[in-house]
Scaffold this motif. Structure first.
Motif, mmCIF file in Angstrom:
data_model
loop_
_atom_site.group_PDB
_atom_site.id
_atom_site.type_symbol
_atom_site.label_atom_id
_atom_site.label_comp_id
_atom_site.label_asym_id
_atom_site.label_seq_id
_atom_site.Cartn_x
_atom_site.Cartn_y
_atom_site.Cartn_z
ATOM 1 N N ILE A 76 0.836 -1.204 0.000
ATOM 2 C CA ILE A 76 0.000 0.000 0.000
ATOM 3 C C ILE A 76 0.872 1.255 0.000
ATOM 4 O O ILE A 76 0.591 2.210 -0.731
ATOM 5 C CB ILE A 76 -0.962 -0.004 1.202
ATOM 6 N N SER A 77 1.942 1.257 0.785
ATOM 7 C CA SER A 77 2.807 2.433 0.826
ATOM 8 C C SER A 77 3.509 2.638 -0.509
ATOM 9 O O SER A 77 3.667 3.779 -0.962
ATOM 10 C CB SER A 77 3.818 2.321 1.956
ATOM 11 N N ARG A 78 3.923 1.567 -1.167
ATOM 12 C CA ARG A 78 4.539 1.710 -2.488
ATOM 13 C C ARG A 78 3.544 2.228 -3.519
ATOM 14 O O ARG A 78 3.892 3.037 -4.369
ATOM 15 C CB ARG A 78 5.118 0.378 -2.939
ATOM 16 N N GLN A 79 2.320 1.736 -3.446
ATOM 17 C CA GLN A 79 1.298 2.201 -4.385
ATOM 18 C C GLN A 79 0.990 3.679 -4.159
ATOM 19 O O GLN A 79 0.858 4.443 -5.106
ATOM 20 C CB GLN A 79 0.029 1.365 -4.232
ATOM 21 N N GLY A 86 6.279 10.568 -6.137
ATOM 22 C CA GLY A 86 7.560 10.751 -5.470
ATOM 23 C C GLY A 86 8.560 9.668 -5.803
ATOM 24 O O GLY A 86 9.728 9.793 -5.534
ATOM 25 N N ASP A 87 8.113 8.581 -6.463
ATOM 26 C CA ASP A 87 9.003 7.473 -6.765
ATOM 27 C C ASP A 87 8.974 7.233 -8.276
ATOM 28 O O ASP A 87 7.976 6.830 -8.834
ATOM 29 C CB ASP A 87 8.551 6.223 -6.016
ATOM 30 N N ALA A 88 10.102 7.456 -8.954
ATOM 31 C CA ALA A 88 10.146 7.293 -10.399
ATOM 32 C C ALA A 88 10.241 5.819 -10.774
ATOM 33 O O ALA A 88 9.689 5.392 -11.772
ATOM 34 C CB ALA A 88 11.322 8.064 -10.971
#
Length: 90
Positions: A76-79, A86-88
């Protein structure tokens, strides 16, 4: 994703094995009763007994919270991070 699954499965297995072991030692007054492993600890008068009961409780929560962390919270945090931008790289 398979890495998180294996970490969660390992924590679940380790926690379950430890909880069953310490529960059998400290929470099972008789093996012929229907309710085992969830009875209150009886006859624990030593420091080692208290450490064993505490270790069983910690391993129970490791069995619950370990897989929850790796199977639910981290994905969930990665999604959320990828949705925010914020994450390329995933």
């Amino acid at each position: 994703m398979a890495d998180e699954f294996m970490k969660g499965l390992a924590l679940f297995s380790l926690g379950a094995l430890g909880w069953i072991t310490f529960g059998a030692w400290y929470r099972t007054p008789s093996y012929y009763e229907v309710v085992q492993l969830v009875n209150p600890a009886e006859g624990v008068e030593t420091v080692y007994g208290e450490i064993g009961v505490l270790t069983g409780d910690v391993l129970y929560w490791l069995m619950i919270l370990g897989p929850l962390t790796f199977w639910v919270l981290i994905p969930i945090s990665r999604q959320l991070r990828s949705n925010i931008g914020g994450d390329a790289a995933n």
